[in-house]
Scaffold this motif. Structure first.
Motif, mmCIF file in Angstrom:
data_model
loop_
_atom_site.group_PDB
_atom_site.id
_atom_site.type_symbol
_atom_site.label_atom_id
_atom_site.label_comp_id
_atom_site.label_asym_id
_atom_site.label_seq_id
_atom_site.Cartn_x
_atom_site.Cartn_y
_atom_site.Cartn_z
ATOM 1 N N MET A 1 10.208 -4.942 2.426
ATOM 2 C CA MET A 1 10.614 -4.211 3.694
ATOM 3 C C MET A 1 11.279 -2.805 3.326
ATOM 4 N N ARG A 2 10.448 -2.226 2.277
ATOM 5 C CA ARG A 2 10.995 -0.886 2.190
ATOM 6 C C ARG A 2 10.121 0.009 1.799
ATOM 7 N N HIS A 3 10.152 1.327 2.586
ATOM 8 C CA HIS A 3 9.028 2.267 2.097
ATOM 9 C C HIS A 3 8.938 2.818 0.702
ATOM 10 N N GLY A 4 7.807 3.115 0.100
ATOM 11 C CA GLY A 4 7.573 3.671 -0.968
ATOM 12 C C GLY A 4 7.284 2.790 -2.132
ATOM 13 N N ARG A 5 6.257 3.024 -2.848
ATOM 14 C CA ARG A 5 5.700 2.193 -3.841
ATOM 15 C C ARG A 5 6.571 2.098 -5.064
ATOM 16 N N ASN A 6 6.737 0.951 -5.633
ATOM 17 C CA ASN A 6 7.436 0.755 -6.657
ATOM 18 C C ASN A 6 6.959 -0.277 -7.628
ATOM 19 N N VAL A 7 6.643 0.094 -9.018
ATOM 20 C CA VAL A 7 6.123 -0.790 -9.689
ATOM 21 C C VAL A 7 7.067 -1.482 -10.995
ATOM 22 N N THR A 8 8.113 -1.075 -10.800
ATOM 23 C CA THR A 8 9.128 -1.443 -11.873
ATOM 24 C C THR A 8 9.840 -2.697 -11.810
ATOM 25 N N VAL B 1 -2.552 -7.477 -2.527
ATOM 26 C CA VAL B 1 -3.366 -6.294 -2.863
ATOM 27 C C VAL B 1 -2.734 -5.502 -1.649
ATOM 28 N N SER B 2 -2.401 -4.201 -2.205
ATOM 29 C CA SER B 2 -1.833 -3.225 -1.122
ATOM 30 C C SER B 2 -2.282 -1.779 -1.435
ATOM 31 N N ARG B 3 -2.786 -1.365 -0.358
ATOM 32 C CA ARG B 3 -3.161 0.246 -0.528
ATOM 33 C C ARG B 3 -2.084 1.148 0.107
ATOM 34 N N TYR B 4 -0.816 0.468 0.521
ATOM 35 C CA TYR B 4 0.044 1.291 1.365
ATOM 36 C C TYR B 4 1.259 1.933 0.615
ATOM 37 N N VAL C 1 -3.493 -0.439 -4.893
ATOM 38 C CA VAL C 1 -5.043 0.056 -5.090
ATOM 39 C C VAL C 1 -5.138 1.503 -4.324
ATOM 40 N N ASP C 2 -5.984 2.163 -4.788
ATOM 41 C CA ASP C 2 -6.140 3.564 -4.294
ATOM 42 C C ASP C 2 -7.632 3.585 -3.776
ATOM 43 N N PRO C 3 -7.943 3.532 -2.391
ATOM 44 C CA PRO C 3 -9.328 3.347 -2.095
ATOM 45 C C PRO C 3 -10.306 4.306 -2.325
ATOM 46 N N LYS C 4 -9.691 5.754 -2.542
ATOM 47 C CA LYS C 4 -10.561 6.949 -2.881
ATOM 48 C C LYS C 4 -11.018 6.955 -4.305
ATOM 49 N N ILE D 1 -6.517 0.885 -9.888
ATOM 50 C CA ILE D 1 -5.982 -0.280 -9.657
ATOM 51 C C ILE D 1 -4.472 -0.329 -10.722
ATOM 52 N N THR D 2 -3.429 -0.401 -9.947
ATOM 53 C CA THR D 2 -2.096 -0.640 -10.633
ATOM 54 C C THR D 2 -1.257 -1.914 -10.287
ATOM 55 N N PRO D 3 -1.288 -2.816 -11.455
ATOM 56 C CA PRO D 3 -0.469 -3.791 -11.191
ATOM 57 C C PRO D 3 0.962 -3.444 -11.419
#
Length: 339
Positions: free
Chosen positions: A176-183, A212-215, A224-227, A231-233
């Motif tokens: 429940m926080r904005h911003g992507r994080n893969v770490t 799976v999130s595009r957000y 995922v990036d629709p454009k 795909i980023t795990p």
């Protein structure tokens, strides 16, 4: 995949008071008066159609979602429907009656309360006070938003006063926080939540929101990036796998006590009692060592394998040369032992 949950955030538009799926006026109940049976029929129709069409083996129906929030009004932003505790129980009762009348092979869960403790206890009471739901409800569904250990302990203590309640399923959580994080930072936050829900809350299942999130949000296990179709795990994906790949359906949680104050350890035994799975979370910046000890005289398990997720590893098998087990900094390790 064998287990499927069909859940509804709102009744369909034809059954809502506002003609919208984004909540009632003033944030109240948006289901039309007396429409519980129609809504239940709609849900079971869909579940039964897809069960037959796709030959789905196990379907759970969840008609209510986060009923305590005041959806709608001036703050409309997404689908939702508020229910009071009595209204939520009534909607679940209608679904249970529809399932029973058709003899449909469906499970029912609810009320998908948004957090542990607080007003959720009133929703659980309303559900458990209903004689139809005492036998017709498969799981007490709850979400882990805005909940700490104190809230989870309070919920478990409250339910302990009731005989024979359904087990708890934790059916939705993200950071429940904005911003992507893969770490690993975000992954360890999720691992702590999983550990708490399993060990304090006694949850029998745990579901991440979302796969799976595009957000631009700390939610998906995979981005995922629709454009660009990239795909980023995330590390959350692999940490989820530290539990879900090895702790299978039918496993039973058993007691585990770590020596290190910062370590979080969850342990499980296989149905045949021939395998033990330990999931050890080391959230600190220093390596930790553990030596396994057992309160079972005459029985000493042997190591089967170790897998670890860290800043440099993704659910990777790890060689162990004997002696104390080394837990990397900011890591989650799964240790499997033959019994």
């Amino acid at each position: 995949v064998e287990q499927f949950v069909f859940f509804a955030n709102s009744p369909p538009l034809r059954l809502t008071k506002t003609g919208m799926a984004s909540g009632g006026e003033e944030g109240g109940n948006n289901l039309k008066e007396g429409a519980e049976t129609d809504f239940a029929r709609y849900l079971v129709d869909i579940a039964e159609h897809w069960r037959r069409e796709l030959d789905l083996p196990h379907i759970t129906l969840s008609p209510v979602n986060e009923p305590q929030w005041r959806w709608g009004g001036d703050g409309r932003g997404q689908e939702g429907c508020h229910y009071s505790p009595g209204e939520a129980a009534g909607m679940l009762r209608a679904a249970a009656a529809e399932i029973a009348a058709r003899k449909a092979p469906l499970h029912l869960e609810g009320p998908e309360a948004a957090r542990w403790g607080h007003e959720t206890l009133q929703y659980f009471d309303a559900v458990l006070d209903d004689p139809v739901l005492r036998t017709g409800l498969h799981r007490l569904a709850i979400h882990s938003y805005f909940s700490g250990p104190k809230d989870k302990k309070a919920t478990v203590a409250h339910l302990a006063k009731r005989d024979g309640h359904p087990p708890i399923a934790m059916t939705e959580w993200c950071e429940m926080r904005h911003g992507r994080n893969v770490t690993m930072d975000s992954a360890l936050t999720m691992a702590r939540e999983m550990h708490q829900d399993l060990t304090i809350g006694n949850a029998v299942s745990w579901q991440a929101w979302i796969a799976v999130s595009r957000y631009d949000y700390k939610d998906g296990l995979i981005y995922v990036d629709p454009k660009t179709r990239e795909i980023t795990p995330t590390k959350r994906l692999w940490v989820m796998g530290q539990f879900s790949r090895f702790v299978r359906e039918g496993y039973t949680r058993i007691e585990a006590e770590p020596d290190g104050a910062d370590l979080l350890v969850t342990a499980f035994a296989s149905p045949a009692k021939d395998e033990i799975v330990l999931v050890a979370v080391n959230p600190g910046s220093d390596e930790q060592q553990i030596k396994l000890r057992w309160n079972t005289p005459g029985h000493k398990p042997t190591l089967k394998d170790v897998h670890v997720t860290s800043s440099t590893k993704d659910l990777a098998p790890l060689e162990h040369a004997g002696g104390p087990m080394r837990l990397e900094p900011e890591s989650v390790s799964t240790i499997r032992l033959r019994w």
